[in-house]
Design a protein around this motif. Sequence first.
Motif, PDB file in Angstrom:
ATOM      1  N   VAL A 170       0.858  -1.184   0.000  1.00 36.84           N
ATOM      2  CA  VAL A 170       0.000   0.000   0.000  1.00 36.84           C
ATOM      3  C   VAL A 170       0.891   1.229   0.000  1.00 36.84           C
ATOM      4  N   GLY A 171       0.621   2.161  -0.904  1.00 37.89           N
ATOM      5  CA  GLY A 171       1.456   3.344  -1.015  1.00 37.89           C
ATOM      6  C   GLY A 171       1.100   4.415   0.013  1.00 37.89           C
ATOM      7  N   LEU A 172       2.066   5.278   0.266  1.00 40.17           N
ATOM      8  CA  LEU A 172       1.855   6.408   1.170  1.00 40.17           C
ATOM      9  C   LEU A 172       2.497   7.643   0.579  1.00 40.17           C
ATOM     10  N   SER A 173       1.703   8.717   0.459  1.00 38.83           N
ATOM     11  CA  SER A 173       2.210  10.007   0.017  1.00 38.83           C
ATOM     12  C   SER A 173       1.798  11.034   1.063  1.00 38.83           C
ATOM     13  N   SER A 174       2.753  11.796   1.554  1.00 38.15           N
ATOM     14  CA  SER A 174       2.445  12.722   2.638  1.00 38.15           C
ATOM     15  C   SER A 174       2.978  14.118   2.354  1.00 38.15           C
ATOM     16  N   ASP A 175       2.127  15.105   2.557  1.00 35.39           N
ATOM     17  CA  ASP A 175       2.552  16.498   2.480  1.00 35.39           C
ATOM     18  C   ASP A 175       3.135  16.977   3.800  1.00 35.39           C
ATOM     19  N   PHE A 176       3.242  16.066   4.768  1.00 40.56           N
ATOM     20  CA  PHE A 176       3.750  16.391   6.095  1.00 40.56           C
ATOM     21  C   PHE A 176       4.906  15.456   6.418  1.00 40.56           C
ATOM     22  N   PRO A 177       5.864  15.910   7.230  1.00 40.45           N
ATOM     23  CA  PRO A 177       6.978  15.033   7.581  1.00 40.45           C
ATOM     24  C   PRO A 177       6.498  13.832   8.395  1.00 40.45           C
ATOM     25  N   ILE A 178       7.171  12.702   8.208  1.00 39.95           N
ATOM     26  CA  ILE A 178       6.830  11.466   8.903  1.00 39.95           C
ATOM     27  C   ILE A 178       7.981  11.079   9.811  1.00 39.95           C
ATOM     28  N   GLN A 179       7.652  10.728  11.048  1.00 42.53           N
ATOM     29  CA  GLN A 179       8.667  10.322  12.010  1.00 42.53           C
ATOM     30  C   GLN A 179       8.395   8.882  12.438  1.00 42.53           C
ATOM     31  N   THR A 198      -2.841  14.787   3.217  1.00 41.75           N
ATOM     32  CA  THR A 198      -2.828  16.011   2.431  1.00 41.75           C
ATOM     33  C   THR A 198      -3.936  16.957   2.857  1.00 41.75           C
ATOM     34  N   LEU A 199      -3.822  18.207   2.416  1.00 36.11           N
ATOM     35  CA  LEU A 199      -4.893  19.188   2.557  1.00 36.11           C
ATOM     36  C   LEU A 199      -5.552  19.479   1.217  1.00 36.11           C
ATOM     37  N   ASP A 200      -5.043  18.855   0.167  1.00 40.49           N
ATOM     38  CA  ASP A 200      -5.540  19.058  -1.192  1.00 40.49           C
ATOM     39  C   ASP A 200      -6.692  18.098  -1.464  1.00 40.49           C
ATOM     40  N   PRO A 201      -7.911  18.601  -1.673  1.00 42.48           N
ATOM     41  CA  PRO A 201      -9.062  17.710  -1.851  1.00 42.48           C
ATOM     42  C   PRO A 201      -9.060  16.956  -3.168  1.00 42.48           C
ATOM     43  N   GLU A 202      -8.127  17.287  -4.072  1.00 45.56           N
ATOM     44  CA  GLU A 202      -8.083  16.617  -5.365  1.00 45.56           C
ATOM     45  C   GLU A 202      -6.841  15.744  -5.540  1.00 45.56           C
ATOM     46  N   PRO A 207      -3.855   5.021  -8.175  1.00 37.50           N
ATOM     47  CA  PRO A 207      -5.113   4.711  -8.874  1.00 37.50           C
ATOM     48  C   PRO A 207      -6.306   4.611  -7.924  1.00 37.50           C
ATOM     49  N   HIS A 208      -6.067   4.057  -6.739  1.00 39.09           N
ATOM     50  CA  HIS A 208      -7.091   4.007  -5.691  1.00 39.09           C
ATOM     51  C   HIS A 208      -6.524   4.742  -4.481  1.00 39.09           C
ATOM     52  N   THR A 209      -6.992   5.959  -4.257  1.00 42.35           N
ATOM     53  CA  THR A 209      -6.433   6.817  -3.212  1.00 42.35           C
ATOM     54  C   THR A 209      -7.473   7.107  -2.136  1.00 42.35           C
ATOM     55  N   VAL A 210      -7.058   6.971  -0.889  1.00 40.10           N
ATOM     56  CA  VAL A 210      -7.847   7.486   0.220  1.00 40.10           C
ATOM     57  C   VAL A 210      -7.078   8.673   0.795  1.00 40.10           C
ATOM     58  N   ARG A 211      -7.741   9.830   0.832  1.00 37.40           N
ATOM     59  CA  ARG A 211      -7.108  11.028   1.372  1.00 37.40           C
ATOM     60  C   ARG A 211      -7.432  11.160   2.864  1.00 37.40           C
ATOM     61  N   LEU A 212      -6.420  11.405   3.666  1.00 38.50           N
ATOM     62  CA  LEU A 212      -6.593  11.686   5.081  1.00 38.50           C
ATOM     63  C   LEU A 212      -6.229  13.146   5.306  1.00 38.50           C
ATOM     64  N   ILE A 213      -7.198  13.924   5.783  1.00 38.53           N
ATOM     65  CA  ILE A 213      -7.053  15.373   5.870  1.00 38.53           C
ATOM     66  C   ILE A 213      -7.015  15.802   7.331  1.00 38.53           C
ATOM     67  N   ARG A 244      -6.500  25.176  -3.469  1.00 35.94           N
ATOM     68  CA  ARG A 244      -6.502  23.718  -3.368  1.00 35.94           C
ATOM     69  C   ARG A 244      -6.410  23.251  -1.912  1.00 35.94           C
ATOM     70  N   LEU A 245      -7.305  23.778  -1.107  1.00 36.86           N
ATOM     71  CA  LEU A 245      -7.394  23.405   0.294  1.00 36.86           C
ATOM     72  C   LEU A 245      -8.772  22.815   0.573  1.00 36.86           C
ATOM     73  N   SER A 246      -8.808  21.811   1.423  1.00 37.87           N
ATOM     74  CA  SER A 246     -10.076  21.208   1.807  1.00 37.87           C
ATOM     75  C   SER A 246     -10.637  21.885   3.044  1.00 37.87           C
ATOM     76  N   LEU A 247     -11.926  22.178   3.016  1.00 40.81           N
ATOM     77  CA  LEU A 247     -12.578  22.739   4.203  1.00 40.81           C
ATOM     78  C   LEU A 247     -12.544  21.761   5.365  1.00 40.81           C
ATOM     79  N   LYS A 248     -12.362  20.471   5.085  1.00 47.10           N
ATOM     80  CA  LYS A 248     -12.260  19.479   6.145  1.00 47.10           C
ATOM     81  C   LYS A 248     -10.966  19.639   6.929  1.00 47.10           C
ATOM     82  N   GLY A 249     -10.051  20.444   6.407  1.00 45.92           N
ATOM     83  CA  GLY A 249      -8.806  20.700   7.115  1.00 45.92           C
ATOM     84  C   GLY A 249      -8.886  21.848   8.099  1.00 45.92           C
TER      85      GLY A 249
END
Length: 351
Positions: A170-179, A198-202, A207-213, A244-249
């Motif tokens: 399972v892949g992981l892409s993060s706009d925030f540092p990971i420790q 991410t904070l980007d709603p798009e 190919p199958h992405t779940v965004r955690l905001i 490109r910010l999500s209101l959920k953030g």
Amino acid sequence: MNIALTAFTRRGAGLAERLARDLAGIGHSCALAVPERLAAETGLPGYGSLGGWTGARFADADALLFVGASGIAVRAIAPFVRDKFSDPAVVAVDEAGGFAVPLLSGHVGGANDLARLVARLTGGRAAVSTATDVNGCFAVDQWAREQGFFLDGREGAKQVSAALLAGYPVGLSSDFPIQGELPRGVTEGPAEAGIALTLDPERAPFPHTVRLIPPVLHLGIGCRRDTAAETISAAVERVFQAHRLSLKGVGAVCSIDLKKEEPGLLAFCRSLGLPLTTYSAEELSAAPGEFTPSPFVKGITGVDNVCERAAVRRGGVLIVPKQAGEGVTVAVSRVPLTIRFSDKGENRPCE
């Protein structure tokens, strides 16, 4: 957690009372009611219809705890079940306290954790049956709930869980540092299914992405008197779409104390499920940083800028400076965030 409890026998009511006291003692809000036939002898609030009680609690409780047979609970909740992302947690525990069974919304709603807690309080066992728990895999929906992150992409979440259970990366892409270490089976490389922090709603790097905001944005707002909630909402949405910010953030909405009773602003906050945080002109003037000054605003409020200063005063670095239109000013700050994965189970191998 707001927990509604019920029981169907005198013995069950006794256990329900004890659980309500114990759960309230560790910070939960508990409301216990029983069928009317038990109300007189137990002195507890009564209800006439289990179906009516259950339907009402589906609307106003975070969790329902039935003390009695699981079958009764299953039949009671059946007409109200929608999906695991919106249903409350439902747990049934037998009146002897031997087994606590999560019936609904095990991860997102927290039923698995509530069942484990109830089992600890009764000295019984939690009968958790969700596949990721049984196999010792990372559960992305439960982890998101524990962190307070909004989960955007239900189908992506299902694909992530399916991949982990099948042994696929399972892949992981993060706009925030990971420790620290990633959960077993999760990699920062390419994958068919993956998680985007991410904070980007798009944003969709897989190919199958779940965004955690994460709720790390502070929204500063200024507005003319009697500005409608719809006008404020439209102004904020334009700004968030443009950047490109999500209101959920959004974790907080802030303004000057002159606006603490502003009807439209309060209604907008309610639409986000957030309170309005306000500061005095003196407090805003003390906010550190360079801000867009307005002599007109200072003449009215006593401070040269409301939206930028309010956002920064709540915390974080200004990432969207003052945006103005239709009598509304908007600014956004962001607080720093480092992602850490727990070692309680997320790093165990799937068996």
